[in-house]
Design an enzyme around this catalytic site. Structure first.
Site, PDB file in Angstrom:
ATOM      1  N   GLU A  47      60.013  23.596  36.555  1.00 31.17           N
ATOM      2  CA  GLU A  47      60.343  24.556  37.597  1.00 31.17           C
ATOM      3  C   GLU A  47      61.608  25.347  37.259  1.00 31.17           C
ATOM      4  O   GLU A  47      61.674  26.546  37.502  1.00 31.17           O
ATOM      5  CB  GLU A  47      60.518  23.837  38.943  1.00 31.17           C
ATOM      6  N   SER A  74      50.396  28.918  47.098  1.00 29.15           N
ATOM      7  CA  SER A  74      50.607  30.345  46.862  1.00 29.15           C
ATOM      8  C   SER A  74      50.901  30.620  45.392  1.00 29.15           C
ATOM      9  O   SER A  74      50.325  31.523  44.776  1.00 29.15           O
ATOM     10  CB  SER A  74      51.762  30.820  47.746  1.00 29.15           C
ATOM     11  N   SER A  75      51.791  29.815  44.806  1.00 31.83           N
ATOM     12  CA  SER A  75      52.174  30.053  43.416  1.00 31.83           C
ATOM     13  C   SER A  75      51.048  29.704  42.452  1.00 31.83           C
ATOM     14  O   SER A  75      50.886  30.364  41.428  1.00 31.83           O
ATOM     15  CB  SER A  75      53.410  29.242  43.053  1.00 31.83           C
ATOM     16  N   HIS A 120      69.260  25.685  51.731  1.00 33.30           N
ATOM     17  CA  HIS A 120      69.764  26.690  50.785  1.00 33.30           C
ATOM     18  C   HIS A 120      69.004  26.589  49.463  1.00 33.30           C
ATOM     19  O   HIS A 120      68.530  27.593  48.931  1.00 33.30           O
ATOM     20  CB  HIS A 120      71.261  26.494  50.565  1.00 33.30           C
ATOM     21  N   HIS A 159      65.811  13.327  31.880  1.00 30.47           N
ATOM     22  CA  HIS A 159      67.259  13.534  31.737  1.00 30.47           C
ATOM     23  C   HIS A 159      67.912  13.773  33.098  1.00 30.47           C
ATOM     24  O   HIS A 159      69.131  13.806  33.195  1.00 30.47           O
ATOM     25  CB  HIS A 159      67.594  14.643  30.726  1.00 30.47           C
ATOM     26  N   HIS A 160      67.094  13.950  34.139  1.00 32.80           N
ATOM     27  CA  HIS A 160      67.650  13.997  35.499  1.00 32.80           C
ATOM     28  C   HIS A 160      67.821  12.588  36.059  1.00 32.80           C
ATOM     29  O   HIS A 160      68.289  12.430  37.170  1.00 32.80           O
ATOM     30  CB  HIS A 160      66.720  14.785  36.423  1.00 32.80           C
ATOM     31  N   SER A 210      64.902  40.989  28.043  1.00 33.66           N
ATOM     32  CA  SER A 210      64.443  41.553  26.774  1.00 33.66           C
ATOM     33  C   SER A 210      64.085  43.021  26.934  1.00 33.66           C
ATOM     34  O   SER A 210      64.450  43.856  26.100  1.00 33.66           O
ATOM     35  CB  SER A 210      63.227  40.784  26.258  1.00 33.66           C
ATOM     36  N   HIS A 252      61.560  19.896  36.379  1.00 32.58           N
ATOM     37  CA  HIS A 252      62.206  20.447  35.189  1.00 32.58           C
ATOM     38  C   HIS A 252      61.494  21.694  34.685  1.00 32.58           C
ATOM     39  O   HIS A 252      62.143  22.706  34.466  1.00 32.58           O
ATOM     40  CB  HIS A 252      62.438  19.432  34.070  1.00 32.58           C
ATOM     41  N   THR A 273      66.338  28.332  22.905  1.00 39.20           N
ATOM     42  CA  THR A 273      67.174  29.124  23.796  1.00 39.20           C
ATOM     43  C   THR A 273      68.194  29.910  22.995  1.00 39.20           C
ATOM     44  O   THR A 273      68.460  31.086  23.282  1.00 39.20           O
ATOM     45  CB  THR A 273      67.881  28.217  24.820  1.00 39.20           C
ATOM     46  N   ASP A 297      44.736  46.949  38.046  1.00 40.24           N
ATOM     47  CA  ASP A 297      45.299  46.104  39.114  1.00 40.24           C
ATOM     48  C   ASP A 297      45.287  44.677  38.582  1.00 40.24           C
ATOM     49  O   ASP A 297      44.968  44.439  37.419  1.00 40.24           O
ATOM     50  CB  ASP A 297      44.474  46.208  40.411  1.00 40.24           C
ATOM     51  N   TRP A 350      66.778  19.272  48.249  1.00 34.92           N
ATOM     52  CA  TRP A 350      65.500  19.875  47.861  1.00 34.92           C
ATOM     53  C   TRP A 350      64.668  18.901  47.050  1.00 34.92           C
ATOM     54  O   TRP A 350      63.471  19.081  46.913  1.00 34.92           O
ATOM     55  CB  TRP A 350      65.727  21.160  47.079  1.00 34.92           C
ATOM     56  N   ARG A 370      78.717  15.758  44.587  1.00 38.07           N
ATOM     57  CA  ARG A 370      78.062  16.849  45.287  1.00 38.07           C
ATOM     58  C   ARG A 370      77.488  16.339  46.591  1.00 38.07           C
ATOM     59  O   ARG A 370      77.455  15.135  46.845  1.00 38.07           O
ATOM     60  CB  ARG A 370      76.972  17.460  44.400  1.00 38.07           C
ATOM     61  N   TYR A 424      62.554  26.202  34.391  1.00 33.75           N
ATOM     62  CA  TYR A 424      62.175  27.232  33.418  1.00 33.75           C
ATOM     63  C   TYR A 424      61.336  28.307  34.070  1.00 33.75           C
ATOM     64  O   TYR A 424      61.385  29.474  33.675  1.00 33.75           O
ATOM     65  CB  TYR A 424      61.459  26.602  32.221  1.00 33.75           C
ATOM     66  N   LYS A 447      66.749  32.953  21.514  1.00 29.93           N
ATOM     67  CA  LYS A 447      66.666  34.075  22.454  1.00 29.93           C
ATOM     68  C   LYS A 447      68.017  34.763  22.597  1.00 29.93           C
ATOM     69  O   LYS A 447      68.108  35.990  22.536  1.00 29.93           O
ATOM     70  CB  LYS A 447      66.148  33.594  23.819  1.00 29.93           C
TER      71      LYS A 447
END
Lengths: 574, 207
Positions: free
Chosen positions: A287, A201-202, A101, A334-335, A300, A285, A360, A131, A171, A482, A289, A363
């Site tokens: 990721e 790919s990315s 998932h 922090h993880h 926006s 981390h 943040t 293009d 994951w 979890r 963002y 924004k």
């Protein structure tokens, strides 16, 4: 509107002058061989919708299992998928489901929708480029992702832990669970190779975006005249370029640890599994963002359009995104507060993490200030955008709570964390995708969706997903861990509420499919600009649906106001 | 900028300076990504050196001699020994724990026995918990510094010489730490590792 017609007519003339009289390739060739940014964008969007539905289905199964204590649903699912309905196989299948998932939602739903789908479709249109910079590379990016998804599907049916199917290590792929010790079977190798391809790919996609945005802007479209969505895609592309190779490297080490007797993460040879966590979170981390910054860009655009005002604090918004990107690389541990960091290290990571609340906050307050005093029309995209601001703020506040190392000791790996990241991702990122989807749907398809149905989609999803995730804060505070298939009686009530919410959210997804079906059936033609004077960016100056080739004659941007770029000689719609 | 279609009219390609700049930016970005992969691999030895230098993750320090004066605090140091699957040895500390004044050098013996009928080699990994105490745990000599060799059914007593750095008294992270555990896990050389999955006994915690 006259200026728009003139403009396209001009484009068509230009096409004929340069040998574009070839018909658009039809059938499967058009898509399989496509090098057109709009077709590839459409492919990405369709792919994201399919992957999103699969990922949502997995989460519905998970919530069905957690509806009440005990293991009820997964023996049946495991029996169906592998022929083994024993309790152990059921528990393993549950682990496989939540792992898949997460991977599907992150790599095959949010990223393809935001970067691949909307990025490909709208960035060239919004900066006045004909293009992407490397059209063939663009095609490769998409089809690599399909291959990657197929590899992940293979892993579901390959052997993982002894006698079990699929990879159930989450994951995060932490060794030793993902090493030979935890998952000797090839399921983990399939997941690793799938991540490799998705990463390649990315990376190719982000190289393409960087070259396009730096080098393909129309004359007069200076960086600080660009709308915020191309800005957000550019920042995301840099995040991808910096962070994904780290994942690729770490996964390659894991792969060689598993298959070629290296010991990067194996203490037997002097390695350390904690090193994997550092490398992984140095990627993961940023990721998170990557998953939200293109959403910032879309929100926006939508908020400015439907408030009929230029975005408040445009330059501040750009620098806020830049600050979030820089800080995103400096907070990974922090993880890992519970892995034995010294107090001073913890102090640094607590502080750096909390600092992210500042850009943040810039924004969020800029979106509110844009709406303030604006002539707001509550069309579906705007409702999704306002919903986004609300749920993202809730998720942000719980993020500040979790940033405290002392509190994290208690909440680490509990449902509080699950609630937090679903508020910023499952609600935040997904709401921004739907805001962008309804916003650009007329431009992409040439049809108007049904406004009333789209609002139903929003309200059912909003109620359902909030009902699903808000109670998980309570469960986390009560200490429910979890990644468990079963729990004690004490957690039963809020789990039941959460599951009911998830089912309502699932009904929202069905409404979404009906919105799509209805829009393609009713075929209400969309005007070039269905949103009125607030929609000032360049994509609204070409007809709907956007023609196969656009901006082959680049528009000349003359307006000093970044948000209402006018095309020289044609005037602005605003 | 000139726009021209390629043979089948699908691609919009750009010519001249734009194409050249695209290639430059693309190549630069690709080189950057490759460089990041290189840095990732560089992280492995760097991390290992970083742990050794700072005691991070409970990595004890290796020193030549004890030049520190005796300190004022007394801590309990406990010992833990494990054998990973694939090595038919037995390893245990002679004492479960010692009480030790900071700055005072002490020697502890570990009893080891090869239970198999053939000569084998083993290598010990080690660390201490709580992890923050790694930087203050100084080993002068240890069987874990080198690969050990035991003949069939041979037994031995291995010394570990260590002391606690009195500097830990000034570290607020250590203020509430009264007990440190030194843990070893002995591993067989990689080529003698069993086919994992078939082994039933698992390694104890390595730290």
């Amino acid at each position: 509107m006259a200026s728009v017609t003139d403009l396209t007519h001009h484009d068509v003339d230009h096409d004929h002058g340069h040998g574009h009289e070839h018909p658009i390739p039809s059938g499967w060739r058009r898509y399989l061989y496509s090098t057109n940014h709009k077709d590839i964008g459409t492919l990405y969007l369709v792919f994201a919708i399919i992957a999103g539905l699969i990922g949502a289905l997995l989460s519905i199964m998970i919530r069905a299992e957690l509806m009440s204590p005990g293991v009820q649903v997964f023996p049946w699912i495991s029996e169906m998928m592998t022929g083994d309905g024993s309790a152990d196989a059921a528990k393993n299948m549950y682990n496989v489901f939540f792992s898949s998932h997460a991977i599907i939602m992150i790599f095959f739903m949010v990223m393809p929708a935001m970067m691949g789908g909307f990025g490909n479709w709208m960035v060239p249109l919004m900066i006045g480029a004909p293009d992407m910079a490397f059209p063939r590379l663009n095609n490769m990016s998409f089809w690599l992702l399909v291959a990657s998804f197929l590899l992940l599907m293979c892993s579901l049916f390959a052997e993982g832990s002894p006698g079990m199917r699929g990879f159930g290590g989450g994951w995060v792929l932490y060794p030793p669970m993902s090493a030979q010790v935890g998952t000797p079977g090839p399921a983990a190798d399939f997941v690793i190779l799938s991540m490799h391809l998705a990463g390649a790919s990315s990376i190719l996609g982000s190289i393409n975006f960087i070259a396009t945005i730096f080098n393909m802007r129309a004359p007069g479209m200076t960086m600080f005249r660009m709308p915020l969505f191309p800005w957000s895609v550019m920042f995301t592309a840099f995040l991808l370029l910096l962070s994904l190779p780290v994942l690729a490297g770490a996964l390659t080490m894991l792969l060689t640890d598993r298959n070629f007797h290296t010991t990067f993460f194996d203490p037997a040879g002097g390695g350390d599994p904690i090193l994997f966590q550092h490398l992984f979170w140095f990627f993961a981390h940023p990721e998170v963002y990557i998953l939200i910054i293109p959403g910032f860009g879309m929100i926006s655009q939508v908020v400015a359009t439907f408030s009929k005002k230029p975005i408040f604090g445009y330059v501040g918004m750009v620098y806020a995104m830049m600050a979030i990107c820089f800080l995103g690389f400096a907070v990974w541990a922090h993880h890992m507060f519970t892995t034995g960091l010294s107090l001073n290290t913890q102090r640094y990571f607590v502080f750096a993490t909390m600092v992210i609340a500042v850009p943040t906050g810039v924004k969020v307050f800029s979106w509110l200030a844009t709406m303030w005093g604006g002539s707001i029309s509550l069309k579906a995209p705007m409702i999704w955008a306002i919903g986004f601001v609300f749920v993202f703020t809730v998720g942000g506040v719980t993020g500040v709570v979790l940033a405290n190392a002392a509190i994290d000791r208690y909440l680490h790996d509990t449902y509080y964390v699950v609630a937090h990241f679903h508020y910023v991702m499952s609600l935040g990122a997904v709401f921004s995708i739907f805001a962008g989807f309804y916003y650009w749907f007329p431009k992409i398809t040439g049809y108007m969706y049904d406004e009333r149905l789209a609002k139903w989609h929003f309200w059912v999803s909003f109620v359902g997903i909030n009902l699903a995730f808000f109670p998980q804060h309570f469960l986390g505070f009560q200490g429910m861990p979890r990644r468990v298939v079963d729990y004690t009686e004490a957690y039963a009530f809020w789990n039941m509420v959460s599951s009911i919410g998830a089912f309502i959210g699932g009904a929202g997804a069905i409404i979404f499919l009906y919105v799509l079906y209805e829009a393609f059936k009713a075929k209400r033609p969309a005007p070039a600009n269905p949103w009125g004077p607030g929609a000032t960016t360049l994509e609204w100056q070409v007809p709907s649906p956007a023609p196969f080739h656009t901006w082959e004659t680049p528009p000349h941007i003359v307006d000093e106001d970044h948000h209402a770029p006018a095309v020289a000689g044609h005037g602005s719609l605003a | 900028m000139t726009a021209s279609g390629d043979r089948d009219g699908r691609a919009v390609s750009v010519g001249g300076r734009t194409a050249r700049n695209n290639r430059l930016i693309g190549a630069g970005a690709a080189a950057f990504a490759v460089g990041m992969i290189g840095l990732t691999y560089a992280a492995a030895p760097f991390y290992s050196a970083f742990c050794r230098a700072t005691g991070y993750e409970g990595t004890p320090q290796r020193v030549e001699t004890n030049r520190d004066a005796e300190g004022g605090r007394v801590l309990r140091v406990g010992f833990d020994a494990n054998i990973a699957p694939g090595l038919d040895w037995r390893l245990e500390p002679e004492v479960e724990s010692v009480r030790l004044r900071t700055g005072k050098t002490t020697t502890v013996y570990f009893r080891v026995r090869n239970l198999s009928d053939k000569p084998t080699e083993g290598h010990a990994t080690f660390n201490v918990t709580p992890e923050v105490s790694g930087q203050y745990f100084n080993k002068i000599s240890c069987f874990c510094f080198t690969t050990q060799h035991l003949g069939p059914h041979e037994s031995a007593e291995w010394p570990v010489v260590f002391f606690l750095d009195p500097a830990l008294e000034k570290d607020p992270s250590m203020a509430r730490v009264d007990s440190i555990t030194l843990s070893y896990t002995m591993f067989a050389p990689p080529e003698e590792k069993p086919v994992v999955g078939r082994s039933t006994n698992r390694a104890g915690p390595a730290g």
